[in-house]
Write an enzyme that holds these catalytic residues in place. Structure first.
Site: not given
Length: 386
Positions: A195, A273
């Site tokens: 990202h 994550e």
């Protein structure tokens, strides 16, 4: 003086620029036996870029066979031959970059005692490399030692296929399921995209799946758009799925990438994550100052977890499961996620121990490409490309 070898290389583009691929092979110059052959797709590119890519692949194969070899490169591209010989200038930026890569390969061969000369040949004399380049344009990747160097050097006409290949193992161990026969067909392709940045990223704050979940900032949005353009260029119009983690920054980046390639993103929270528990939102600088031992444990002990968080082992278990689902689906999938999940996938495929996994880089907005065959063998095409 090393062995006498021939590199035949070619590349093509259906549209120029269009769907591109390269092909190359290495022969023993004395027996004309093929020692190695390779091909790969390049996404959308020009003929000349594809031809240079074939040259580089052939030179790299020579280094695997005998870095001290005396090499004749034979190509039907007058442009590449003349530019590599230094007689023609290189004006196009992409070709200038590739020419530098090729010259780096030449320098490595020279340092090992090898030598390289370039010969232009008519197209009809380069049919083998041309056929391999069409294989690349068809979307297939080949990296195969066809004959053992020892057998070819002895002049054996019918040598057994070598098992020292980097891609195909004589006794493959499947990574994702039941025993299957060795696979030489089209692999599953996975493009891992990290990202773009958030304000937390810029401030070096931990931001796991249980944290504040911020959006991309202006820089992160620009990185997402660049990743989308790069992904579209790489795919060259070929269809692909887009899968993102459930976190906002990944979903926002994934939406941009999906729009660039005409896909609808799907969410798989197993690509999130790591959950850093009570440390979510803490800055690395504060942790280095106030909790150096605990921070070292989080980094180095795969079983260590913060209160309310998860360990690296727990993270790896869910990420590898999610990756296995992507591989099982086949085709091409773009996975938009985070640094640690990308590290987990690469460490899993390359069997990198935990103590060195942090050496793997994945910058914000970067692309990492892997290919996995049905027999569990894999190839890392490139990493951390921005």
């Amino acid at each position: 003086m090393g062995r006498a070898l021939i590199v035949e290389a070619d590349g093509g583009s259906r549209g120029n620029p269009g769907v591109a691929g390269y092909g190359a092979l290495v022969r023993d110059r004395r027996t004309r036996a093929v020692l190695w052959e390779g091909a790969a797709p390049l996404g959308k590119a020009s003929n000349n870029v594809a031809e240079y890519s074939g040259l580089i692949a052939g030179l790299r194969a020579v280094r695997r066979i005998d870095p001290g070899a005396d090499v004749e490169v034979r190509m039907d591209s007058k442009l590449v031959v003349e530019q590599m010989a230094g007689r023609w200038k290189i004006k196009h930026e992409d070709m200038r970059r590739l020419a530098l890569e090729a010259r780096d390969e030449l320098a490595e061969l020279s340092r090992a005692g090898g030598s390289v000369r370039f010969t232009w040949i008519p197209r009809e004399e380069n049919k083998a490399a041309d056929a391999l380049s069409n294989t690349g344009m068809d979307g297939r990747t080949v990296d195969r030692m066809v004959r053992s160097p020892q057998a070819a050097d002895a002049g054996v006409d019918e040598a057994v296929e070598a098992a020292a290949d980097e891609i195909i193992d004589a006794e493959p161990t499947p990574s994702f399921g039941a025993e299957v026969p060795p696979d030489l067909g089209a692999p599953t392709r996975v493009l891992l995209v990290r990202h773009g940045v958030t304000d937390f990223t810029v401030a070096s704050r931990l931001d796991g799946r249980g944290g504040a979940d911020p959006s991309l900032n202006a820089t992160g949005q620009a990185q997402a758009e660049a990743a989308g353009r790069a992904t579209a260029h790489l795919l060259g119009g070929s269809p692909a799925r887009v899968v993102t983690s459930s976190l906002t920054r990944a979903r926002e980046t994934g939406a941009v990438v999906a729009h660039a390639i005409g896909a609808t993103p799907e969410v798989d929270a197993d690509f999130d994550e790591q959950d850093f528990g009570d440390w979510d939102g803490a800055t690395i600088a504060d942790l280095v100052r106030d909790h150096p031992d605990e921070l070292a444990a989080l980094r180095n002990d795969p079983a260590y977890a913060r209160p309310g968080g998860e360990s690296h082992e727990e993270l790896a278990a869910r990420v590898i499961a999610a990756f296995g689902r992507v591989v099982a689906a086949g085709g091409t999938t773009v996975v938009v996620c985070h640094r640690k999940p990308i590290m987990v996938v690469l460490a899993h495929l390359l069997q990198i121990p935990h103590e060195t996994v942090w050496r793997l880089a994945a910058a914000p907005g970067s692309l990492t490409a892997v290919e996995v065959w049905a027999d569990g063998n894999a190839s890392i095409a490139f990493t951390n490309r921005t």
